[in-house]
Design an enzyme around this catalytic site. Structure first.
Site, PDB file in Angstrom:
ATOM      1  N   GLU A 286       0.822  -1.206   0.000  1.00  0.00           N
ATOM      2  CA  GLU A 286       0.000   0.000   0.000  1.00  0.00           C
ATOM      3  C   GLU A 286       0.863   1.266   0.000  1.00  0.00           C
ATOM      4  O   GLU A 286       0.426   2.324  -0.428  1.00  0.00           O
ATOM      5  CB  GLU A 286      -0.908  -0.016   1.230  1.00  0.00           C
ATOM      6  CG  GLU A 286      -2.303   0.515   0.971  1.00  0.00           C
ATOM      7  CD  GLU A 286      -3.253   0.254   2.122  1.00  0.00           C
ATOM      8  OE1 GLU A 286      -4.237  -0.462   1.908  1.00  0.00           O
ATOM      9  OE2 GLU A 286      -3.016   0.750   3.239  1.00  0.00           O
ATOM     10  N   HIS A 307       7.382 -26.835  -0.727  1.00  0.00           N
ATOM     11  CA  HIS A 307       6.703 -27.971  -1.355  1.00  0.00           C
ATOM     12  C   HIS A 307       5.526 -27.521  -2.209  1.00  0.00           C
ATOM     13  O   HIS A 307       4.743 -28.343  -2.670  1.00  0.00           O
ATOM     14  CB  HIS A 307       6.255 -28.955  -0.269  1.00  0.00           C
ATOM     15  CG  HIS A 307       7.420 -29.518   0.494  1.00  0.00           C
ATOM     16  ND1 HIS A 307       7.914 -30.793   0.272  1.00  0.00           N
ATOM     17  CD2 HIS A 307       8.221 -28.958   1.431  1.00  0.00           C
ATOM     18  CE1 HIS A 307       8.962 -30.987   1.068  1.00  0.00           C
ATOM     19  NE2 HIS A 307       9.174 -29.895   1.776  1.00  0.00           N
ATOM     20  N   LYS A 421     -14.230   0.538  -3.440  1.00  0.00           N
ATOM     21  CA  LYS A 421     -15.273   0.997  -2.506  1.00  0.00           C
ATOM     22  C   LYS A 421     -16.351   1.769  -3.257  1.00  0.00           C
ATOM     23  O   LYS A 421     -17.537   1.581  -3.015  1.00  0.00           O
ATOM     24  CB  LYS A 421     -14.664   1.904  -1.428  1.00  0.00           C
ATOM     25  CG  LYS A 421     -13.779   1.185  -0.451  1.00  0.00           C
ATOM     26  CD  LYS A 421     -13.345   2.133   0.657  1.00  0.00           C
ATOM     27  CE  LYS A 421     -12.239   1.539   1.483  1.00  0.00           C
ATOM     28  NZ  LYS A 421     -11.586   2.516   2.349  1.00  0.00           N
TER      29      LYS A 421
HETATM   30  O1  PA5 Z   1      -3.407   1.449   5.894  1.00  0.00           O
HETATM   31  C1  PA5 Z   1      -4.524   1.873   5.659  1.00  0.00           C
HETATM   32  O2  PA5 Z   1      -4.747   3.078   5.660  1.00  0.00           O
HETATM   33  C2  PA5 Z   1      -5.700   0.951   5.401  1.00  0.00           C
HETATM   34  O3  PA5 Z   1      -5.332  -0.363   5.306  1.00  0.00           O
HETATM   35  C3  PA5 Z   1      -6.705   1.060   6.524  1.00  0.00           C
HETATM   36  O4  PA5 Z   1      -6.064   0.744   7.720  1.00  0.00           O
HETATM   37  C4  PA5 Z   1      -7.885   0.158   6.324  1.00  0.00           C
HETATM   38  O5  PA5 Z   1      -8.503   0.447   5.106  1.00  0.00           O
HETATM   39  C5  PA5 Z   1      -8.894   0.338   7.448  1.00  0.00           C
HETATM   40  O6  PA5 Z   1      -9.269   1.668   7.557  1.00  0.00           O
HETATM   41  P1  PA5 Z   1      -9.997   2.207   8.828  1.00  0.00           P
HETATM   42  O7  PA5 Z   1      -9.113   2.042   9.983  1.00  0.00           O
HETATM   43  O8  PA5 Z   1     -10.270   3.640   8.521  1.00  0.00           O
HETATM   44  O9  PA5 Z   1     -11.274   1.408   8.986  1.00  0.00           O
END
Ligand code: PA5
Length: 444
Positions: A286, A307, A421
């Protein structure tokens, strides 16, 4: 202390090239340290180890003690992505492999996770468990608006409210200080809340209450974890050539940019570290995977996956390098016995520790993979402990920030996560998405 060994790359890269990338990494680290780079309003994670107040840990322990008094034996931790993987990683790493199956009184409640998928079967089966147990829940969402945890929380909240008179004392929310649906709900219902600091993004939040509270509830020592992280906060911010995060970042960028190694596999030789791979994949995936750039992070558990994936790694497309999380010592001991009949022909191993065989598998794999064109980086810790896990968290976060800046990427945003989303909300006909609903339906 986390140590980096780049010896498994030496037959691939020239010293001068590595030095060039070390120079780039130094520049990137300077940007990170000075807070002058893209996404610099999300740098709060750098000093969490040194700045987390004792009072925050005490607050986590107060919840633990209160729930213990109520006889709580199941805690459902609800969250997804950065609001989930750090806690799961630490708890899986520090727990006995068979904690659930072992008899005897448990010192801490069982921690299970929800809100990290939208599977109806998963929630239904979780509710089968919840119905049998004395339950409390921690719901974690920085934005307070994420669908997966919100759905799971609605179901569990209903159960807790129906079952317990002290329902509001069995729910803790970890969210933004001011905004979001979860904050509004928690304030209205009078839940105990913890804050996710504004300047810490989800995937860098394991050392905030997001990770600390679940880890405390599971019975582990977050003071040790923060101490280990503090050691790496110092080591990884140092403008010196022995900075392990700088070394790791320099080498992985060199392999990516000059050798076309577009995939990095994080390898562990201990099943307890499986979720370290999951946490690490989110952190790097990310943070770096943007603007059509980035190393694709994958993870495997050896020897298990030798394996299944071993063939590809050895002889498939030469697109990868591997980073082995090397654990120097096992905390348990099993010596292989001698068998007079030796029908399994294993007497040559008699008297050896199983971990010695694991170490030889690791060394043999290293040599085979290097021969097969897979450079190997090694990230070592002495043992799996709260201290060393804290160190790994801080080390990888620094390395990720440095790496992304070397690539010219903002490590702290995630614009691409919104695409699915928007479509999902349009398909679910969420209020406010009327136009998108029309448009998406026309496409189907
Ligand atoms: O690293 C990030 O920003 C995302 O993975 C969020 O943690 C994830 O989408 C969850 O978001 P939130 O904590 O707002 O529910």
């Amino acid at each position: 202390m986390v140590k980096v060994n780049l010896g498994g790359c030496s037959s691939f890269v020239k010293d001068a090239d590595y030095k060039e990338y070390v120079a780039k990494a130094f520049k990137a680290l300077e940007v990170l340290n000075s807070g002058s780079g893209a996404g610099n309003d999300f740098l709060g994670w750098r000093h969490l180890p040194s700045e987390t107040p004792e009072s925050l840990i005490a607050e986590c322990e107060a919840i633990r003690d209160c729930w213990k008094e109520k006889g709580v034996d199941l805690v459902v931790v609800i969250g997804i992505g950065g609001s989930y993987l750090g806690a799961r990683c630490a708890i899986e790493a520090l727990s006995h492999n068979f904690a659930k199956q072992l008899s005897g009184k448990k010192a801490a409640p069982e921690v299970v996770f929800a809100g990290n998928n939208l599977s109806e079967e998963y929630i239904a089966e979780l509710m089968d468990l919840v119905a049998e147990r004395n339950t409390a829940t921690v719901v974690i969402s920085k934005s307070g608006t994420t669908t997966e945890p919100a759905v799971a929380f609605r179901v569990i909240k209903e159960h807790i409210e129906k079952t317990y008179k002290d329902a509001s004392e069995r729910i803790v929310a970890i969210t933004d200080a001011k905004k979001g649906a979860l904050k509004t709900l928690a304030t209205q219902e009078g839940y105990k809340t913890f804050v996710v600091p504004d300047n810490v993004g989800g995937r860098y939040s394991v050392l905030t209450p997001v990770g600390l509270l679940p880890i405390v509830l599971a019975g582990f020592d977050v003071r040790e974890m923060l101490a280990g992280a503090k050691e790496m906060e110092d080591a990884c911010s140092a403008m010196t050539e022995d900075n392990p995060a700088l070394q790791y970042a320099a080498m992985r960028n060199l392999l990516y940019s000059e050798f076309g190694k577009k995939v990095e596999i994080l390898v562990a030789y201990n099943p307890k570290l499986q979720y370290l791979g999951e946490w690490w994949k989110q952190l790097f995936g990310e943070s770096e995977g943007k603007e059509l750039k980035g190393i694709f992070p994958a993870s495997v558990n050896f020897t298990t996956d030798l394996h299944s994936m071993g063939q590809f790694i050895q002889e498939g497309e030469r697109i990868m390098f591997e980073t082995v999380v090397n654990v120097e010592k096992s905390s348990r001991s099993v010596v292989i016995g001698s068998d007079p009949q030796n029908l399994d022909q294993l007497n040559y191993l008699a008297g050896l520790h199983v971990e010695h065989c694991n170490a030889m598998a690791q060394l043999g794999t290293k040599l085979a993979h290097i021969d097969g064109g897979v450079p190997q980086l090694e990230v070592s810790i002495e043992s799996i402990s709260a201290f060393n896990l804290g160190g790994l968290f801080q080390f990888f976060e620094y390395a990720c920030g440095i790496s992304a800046y070397v690539l010219g990427i903002n490590p702290f945003n995630q614009p691409g996560v919104e695409a699915y989303k928007k479509n999902m909300f349009a398909l679910l006909e969420k209020p406010g998405y009327e136009e998108q609903t029309k448009a998406i339906k026309a496409r189907l």
